[in-house]
Design a protein around this motif. Sequence first.
Motif, short mmCIF file in Angstrom:
data_model
loop_
_atom_site.label_atom_id
_atom_site.label_comp_id
_atom_site.label_asym_id
_atom_site.label_seq_id
_atom_site.Cartn_x
_atom_site.Cartn_y
_atom_site.Cartn_z
N LEU A 1 0.83 -1.21 0.00
CA LEU A 1 0.00 0.00 0.00
C LEU A 1 0.86 1.26 0.00
CD1 LEU A 1 -2.96 -0.82 2.39
CD2 LEU A 1 -2.87 -0.84 -0.10
N TYR B 1 2.29 1.90 -3.43
CA TYR B 1 1.32 2.44 -4.39
C TYR B 1 1.02 3.90 -4.10
CZ TYR B 1 0.40 -1.77 -7.01
OH TYR B 1 0.54 -2.83 -7.85
N TRP C 1 12.27 -10.75 -5.22
CA TRP C 1 10.81 -10.83 -4.99
C TRP C 1 10.37 -12.29 -4.85
CZ3 TRP C 1 6.82 -7.14 -4.74
CH2 TRP C 1 5.54 -7.66 -4.83
N VAL D 1 5.80 -17.81 2.07
CA VAL D 1 4.83 -18.88 1.84
C VAL D 1 5.27 -20.17 2.52
CG1 VAL D 1 4.03 -20.42 0.03
CG2 VAL D 1 3.80 -17.97 -0.25
N SER E 1 0.10 -18.31 -4.17
CA SER E 1 0.25 -16.88 -3.95
C SER E 1 1.58 -16.37 -4.48
CB SER E 1 0.08 -16.55 -2.47
OG SER E 1 0.96 -17.32 -1.70
N GLY F 1 1.69 -13.25 -6.76
CA GLY F 1 2.53 -12.12 -6.37
C GLY F 1 3.24 -11.50 -7.55
N TYR G 1 1.75 -8.47 -8.75
CA TYR G 1 2.13 -7.26 -8.02
C TYR G 1 3.52 -6.80 -8.40
CZ TYR G 1 -2.07 -6.96 -5.40
OH TYR G 1 -3.38 -6.76 -5.09
N GLY H 1 3.22 -4.94 -11.56
CA GLY H 1 2.53 -3.67 -11.30
C GLY H 1 3.43 -2.68 -10.61
N LEU I 1 -5.56 0.76 -10.42
CA LEU I 1 -4.99 0.92 -9.08
C LEU I 1 -5.94 0.37 -8.03
CD1 LEU I 1 -3.50 4.48 -9.58
CD2 LEU I 1 -2.22 2.36 -9.31
N TYR J 1 -5.61 -3.31 -7.76
CA TYR J 1 -4.48 -3.75 -6.95
C TYR J 1 -4.80 -3.63 -5.46
CZ TYR J 1 -1.08 -4.63 -10.57
OH TYR J 1 -0.41 -5.20 -11.61
N PHE J 2 -5.48 -2.58 -5.09
CA PHE J 2 -5.84 -2.41 -3.67
C PHE J 2 -6.78 -3.53 -3.22
CE2 PHE J 2 -8.81 -0.83 -0.47
CZ PHE J 2 -7.93 -0.43 0.52
N LEU K 1 -5.27 -7.01 -3.18
CA LEU K 1 -4.34 -7.20 -2.06
C LEU K 1 -5.10 -7.74 -0.86
CD1 LEU K 1 -1.46 -6.76 -0.96
CD2 LEU K 1 -2.24 -4.54 -0.14
N ILE L 1 -4.57 -11.55 0.47
CA ILE L 1 -4.05 -11.82 1.81
C ILE L 1 -5.06 -12.63 2.62
CG2 ILE L 1 -3.45 -10.71 3.98
CD1 ILE L 1 -1.21 -10.36 2.09
N VAL M 1 -4.89 -16.29 2.07
CA VAL M 1 -3.90 -17.06 2.83
C VAL M 1 -4.51 -17.53 4.16
CG1 VAL M 1 -1.62 -16.99 3.87
CG2 VAL M 1 -2.04 -15.82 1.72
#
Lengths: 216, 346, 675
Positions: free
Chosen positions: B82, B85, B116, B124, C413, C417, C420, C423, C442, C445-446, C449, C453, C456
């Motif tokens: 976040l 971005y 990454w 993970v 994941s 990922g 991301y 991006g 955008l 992506y928010f 996310l 998450i 998981v």
Amino acid sequence: MSDVPQLLDREAEEEYEIESTEGGLWTGSRLFVGAVTMAWSAVAFAYFYLRAIDRSGQWDPHHLTPPPVIGTLIALCVLLGAFMLEYGRHQLRRGLHFEWLTAAWLTALFGAIAGGFQIWQLTRLPFYPGEYGYTSVFIGFAPLNVAMILGGAYWAETIAARSIRLRAEVGPDMHLGESEHAAARHLRASLAGCNFYWWFMVLASLLFWILFYVVD
Amino acid sequence: MSHMEQPSERPGDGIDPRGPNVPHFARLFAIWLLATAIVEPVLYFLVWPHIPPGTMTDAARGAQFDALVLTMTAAPVVIAVLEYYLYAMIVWHQKKGEPPEDGPPIWGHVGIQAGWIAITSAIVMGAFVFGTYELINTSGAGGGEGPSPIWTPAATKNMLTVQVIGQQWLWTYRYPQFGGFETPDLILPNHTKIAFHVTSLDVIHDFWAYQLGVKADANPNVDNVAFATTNETGRFTVRCDELCGIWHGAMYNYGYIVSPTAFYKWATSTEKKLAPLTKTLPKFAWTYNPSANGAGGGYYPSTDPFYEVYKYEYGSSGREGNLPAVHIKSFGWKPSQAGAHHVRER
Amino acid sequence: MTATTMELGAGTTGYRPTATRLAHPWFSLNVITAFLGAAAGYGIGHWIGNYIASNYAVVQSTGQNNVAVVLALFFGVLGFIVGIGGLNYPILKMFGYQPEERAPVEDWTKYFRFSTDHKVVGKQYLVGVIGMFFIGGLFAMAIRTELTNPTTHFFAPDIYLQIVSEHGTIMMMMATSLVVGPLGNFLIPLMIGSRRMAFPRLEAISFWIFLCGLMVILTALPLGGFDTGWTGYAPLQTEAAPGMDAYLVGFGTIGTGMILNGFNQIVTIVNYRAPGMRWSRLPIFVWSMLATSFLLTLATPVLFVAGWFGVLDRTAQTAFYVNTHGGSSYLWENLFWFFGHPEVYIMAIPGFGLVGEMLPVFTRKPLFAYRVGAAGMFGVALLSFFVWQHHLFVSGINPDMRPVFMLTTELISIPTGFIYLIGMGTLWRAKIRFTVPMMFCLAMYFNFLIGGITGVYNSDVPVDVTIHGSFFVMAHFHYTIMGGLLFAFFGAVYYYTPLLTGKMLNNTLAKIHFWWMFIAFNFTFFPLFIVGFLGMPRRVFEYAPRLQVLNDWASASAYMLGMSFLVFAVNFVWSVWVDPKPAPANPWQSLGLEWQLPAYKMPWYNFERLPIILSDPYHYGEREALPVAHLQGVLALAGAGAGGGLAPVGAVGPDPGPEISPPRGEAEREDPRPE
């Protein structure tokens, strides 16, 4: 930017597109077999799964089986059809048009007979559909088998019909096995895919023949 | 595309007027470190105690701790993404009034890509190892493990067995160690290992004892076992968590964890009180058949050639003890004449 | 344009007049004859079913003839396909005729016909999916209305479950085709430089089958609905009302459409790329379509067979899902989720692809780590076949396999990922232009996310024991599918509307739509994570009174969310039909091949000359980059994005666009330019 490649001329464009279609028929037939494989996998999964967990001994306690003679005939017809198509393809390459056509029609015929046998077998069952796990899986399998086989027969039939009409339109001297005519090339590509599918059907038929009639 | 590996040689690189020398990365890292340093203690000290489902059993406590660990792992990731971005939107946008221009043609960066992948893989794998440890350590984490559970409590000597029976749209419970009486009340003793044997009489239900951290599907003809060790006394909610028909939403009740002495008193007195009723119930079994044919009461028998057999073995209605299929064989069934020759002999 | 080039694949022979061509347009096959065919088929099927099964004991004792219902629906679909003309060619083919490649009817009626032009099919799909989305959305409004109060009810419990089930099923089916249908069909030939899709008739039929599937699902309501949710678990499935038949036949129908659509796209992408379109130059959106199509083609047959077993259980009285007769309810759970989990990625991957396609345009940078992005999509697709049992962590099957499925699920994941990574890498030192499509990217992506998450959490068995089957899961997949796919889709709709229609959507309304939708979406679904964690199961009509505040908040926000789409609808109708504003050429200064065509109104064969692809479409910021393709005898838009002279940032810009020489053969065709 002089090294930029130039546009294709019209003939090359046409050639490129014919090759695309040929390749598309190759990819498409393989992909189609992939999709059918996944469908059969689901049936096979049901077979093995229900057999393996077998709650309260209800998989197949009495070893019921659909009429095995008819089942064997179905598999044999599929095998013969595949051989016929392979043979016909060979004759097509040699330019023996009559032999090719006969073989193709026979393939379609064998497919139709196999599908018919499968339907007939469904009327001769010594069990009730939901009796046991085994009987359920067989009832699930049989109509799908009809669809698969009749699909193959349809495909072979369309190719045979196409080759007749193509020669009627272009001329009786056309050598379908070697002609560079676009339609002939597409026909050969389609035939190759159909042939591949028929051999796949043989494999699937064999597998399920073993599962339903041989394995206890 | 060889140009991916050599970003600096692309023509036009460095057209960003602010230049590549601004320490974007250092800034981002500093902000991330600060935010993480604030958020993580808050999660640990303030949020943890309030994470559901609480601490009534070891399974619940395990789930709570697991959720905390996941949250504390996820928080830095969420913060980083976040923050990045937001930073990008603020710093790297086309300014109003300036002539529109393009960014630097950066096609990739091997180090960043590898890093990454390495970091996400490490996170993970960490989550996997930790989750597996927690799963095994708490004897299946309160989840239904099927008829033959592989992660069981170490000592099963003083374990209380409770059979949970789901039906449309009601939960009942049988206590086999107390004569197998059946009751709609779920009473459990404190500081005791409990084995829930969950089954169903009709469709799939799901036994969700929320505060106990226990959840197990109730399948017809399946004995689904879940374990939990009680820690605290109090009331808990039981809900059906799998769609089971129109009154699914109303299929819930409450259970209680009481002291072992109170439980023993309740159980023995209920056993005595319900004894006449218990006699009329089917004999205790791990699963039951409502009719011989599972779902759809009466759907199959009507045209089933074996209906008479089933009726004889299982009874045509009501619940009967689950008799294994051997009984059908011993009944001496002969296949119909028409199909007799298709029957293979072993 | 010579006739021979137009008869692609047809060769010079094989043309035969068909009934459609000979008859007057008003008497030829179209959607009206299709409905007539459907009605006739429905009646015939019902009659056959009654003929076969009305003396079955089970039919007489229950008064419920599932055979008749199934056959009626099946023949209804068949009648529709016959009525639209979908079987004309397969039948003619049996007599040796070859497909005829010719220009479609050039008036508005082409949208109501069996059109084999991929651009027409794309638009048909676009209207179809948006209509389906709105129908499903109305059901969602009804769900939230019921949940405004924990004990007072707006609907009877069975009606409520029908609503929930319809919402779930319609949305799932809609989302599988949401991008693949409209944008995949429309864009792929334009992006890879092809004049056609590989199997245009399969493409057309896939749309009409998709439409039939929607109608079949809706017929469940007059048939008494189905109360199993979209997952349709047996034994509830086996004993449900006739509406269940509509669910099974509907899934089979739409599944067939999905298989055909995916099949066609794979073959097109593999074989119909223009000269020079190497795999390394493929736009990232095409990669995403390829990965999605593999899932569609290979996972959906399993669903088809599972549904077929369900139909047999309900009609032929087999016992696949009946425990006491040697079947198992676990069989459905396994087969369904073996399809069901790839299906989730069928809905996620196209969103990744769209965002990856739009980001470079609005950051004015090449796509970062292009190969990693493509690999990520295929990694997701591949892994998605090995995760299905994470839906069954508490079902009681295979406890020993739980760590394995926990591992595969968490592994997925990693490739996710990558999305991301590309991006964030693309945003690094970018020149972001905050256009509406970019804002949707955008936002995607928010949202994703949060959705990712929380995924998981679901994959972790101990935590999943608490949140399985709760509103937490519901919020999770709404965040991934609605927050991910739908946001990307609406971004793409704003981005591609000029290409599809030649019109520009109103920018102010678009921005209002974006902020409204973004805020309302998060207000709706974020509280539902908490609600789920606090113990509210899915698909209930009663819940603990302590959860009412959060539920009411979610309901109010859901109404707002629903209304936000009205802004979009008004904008679309207004800007495209009522007060159309012609879009400037290439309004976003994209380098993509699809934007380089000389006019928005393309000929049905797309390209006058086959383009020669020279590079991938992401060379932003490179002044001396090669143009993306050699097209129409001119080099297309050399470095279009670079440098000045471009339109100001924003949706509407009176950018004259680069010089475009008129295509050759102009005079041979009708006017290709927008009005």
